[in-house]
Scaffold this active site. Sequence first.
Site, PDB file in Angstrom:
ATOM      1  N   GLU A 137     -13.071  -7.529  -6.967  1.00 32.27           N
ATOM      2  CA  GLU A 137     -11.890  -6.901  -7.550  1.00 32.27           C
ATOM      3  C   GLU A 137     -10.868  -7.982  -7.880  1.00 32.27           C
ATOM      4  OE1 GLU A 137     -11.617  -2.604  -5.209  1.00 32.27           O
ATOM      5  OE2 GLU A 137     -10.321  -4.266  -4.619  1.00 32.27           O
TER       6      GLU A 137
ATOM      7  N   GLU B 134      -5.690   4.827   1.086  1.00 27.49           N
ATOM      8  CA  GLU B 134      -4.991   3.552   1.146  1.00 27.49           C
ATOM      9  C   GLU B 134      -4.831   2.987  -0.267  1.00 27.49           C
ATOM     10  OE1 GLU B 134      -6.424   0.842   4.047  1.00 27.49           O
ATOM     11  OE2 GLU B 134      -6.282   2.307   5.672  1.00 27.49           O
TER      12      GLU B 134
ATOM     13  N   ARG C 104     -10.914   9.765   8.681  1.00 26.65           N
ATOM     14  CA  ARG C 104     -10.720   9.941  10.128  1.00 26.65           C
ATOM     15  C   ARG C 104      -9.234   9.866  10.436  1.00 26.65           C
ATOM     16  NH1 ARG C 104      -9.158   4.805  11.094  1.00 26.65           N
ATOM     17  NH2 ARG C 104     -10.212   3.124   9.998  1.00 26.65           N
TER      18      ARG C 104
END
Length: 448
Positions: free
Chosen positions: A200, A275, A292
Amino acid sequence: MFRKILIANRGEIACRVIRTCKALGIQTVGIYSEADAEAPHVKLADEAFLVGAPPVAQSYLNVDRILEIAKETGAEAVHPGYGLLSENTGFAKSCEAAGITFIGPSTEAIAAMGSKIESRKAMEAAGVPVVPGITRPLIDEEEGVTVANEIGYPVMLKASGGGGGIGMQVCHSDDELRKAYAGNQNRAKQFFGDDAMYIEKFVEEPRHVEVQILADKDGNTVYLWERECSIQRRHQKVVEEAPSPFLDAELRQKMGEAAVRAAKSIGYSNAGTIEFLVDKHRNFYFLEMNTRLQVEHPITEEITGLDLVAEQLRIAYGESLGYGQDDIKLEGHAIEVRIYAEDPKTFFPSPGTITRFEAPQGEHVRNELAVGEGSKVTPFYDPMIAKLIVKGNDRLEAITRMQAALENYHVEGIKTNIPMLRDVMAHEAFRAGDTTTDFVAKHIQQKK
């Protein structure tokens, strides 16, 4: 509601889940390794059973033994906490096959977000911004060089199945990338059983901002504002705060709505976190989804008044949220610091016996603990021993209260990162909200 659940974890998160279960009248079953026989979570649980030798592969990852205990005790559900088996599709499927509820999302949702490459594809399809890069594994390091030149340096070389900064490295040139490739690929294979690598664009001066979501099984989904987690060492968080000092109301809403869109696109239910990386121009990009409960969930609880573990239990039991986005309040400012048994200068683990342990107390102070005086910190597990959370009416008050709390935190017998955390709170850049992910390297390590 469930009558009895097994907590497939250890340390402070096991204690945290047990506390909510007790408040809801739910019986708890704890598990422990030989090294954790005297651990606090063992004493707090209504029942506790040995699962194996100290290494996690022989104890906390021993799926057969864990499910055997669940069946023997009549546990109706399993809460995995975070880490360990919390994002393990095989474990979730095994729970399902045994007729035991896995307190988390579906196996399909875990799998969809477990691969960083596949999750990029899913987010692109859902219209969620992603960092420029590729959405397939690299063939080899030479293809990596080609892709890096197309994207433009610096780039981030990443393991598709990775986490916790493992298998990840910033590269600024062809030579750096070639040198980094094999080592990071080997680490990814060793830790995650997956050596797929991808690239990335490296977002310079980024902030790590994540959005907490809750979704029930009927598809009702809300976002619980955001947490900024930019203060990191070795790509691992050490200070988190909610809300972010960088976001304004418009960006906060855009990111929240993008997080909800991401969750709905994969049919997500239960608690989860999207995120993002946010650049200096306030552009935001999907980074990953954690399927989670997060380590830093307490600060979201502090600003919303919700008990996220209780919400997880209710959703897993089949209850609906019972509220909408407009009902989610945002009050005050909360900060969490992670207390690690580690050298504050080198960040190397510091196992040993704690000879003195005094955690700060007070109306605006919250402690999540995994140890006490006399506890042994072993090299078998993550060195985080506690979390300290404070809340203020605004960010400055929260920082001031955290400074006072850290001054009254005393641990002897082992080294901890408390001195480093004090330095962070006192630093003018932190107080000004200048909290990019290079903060520790730029402002803290250089002064040591």
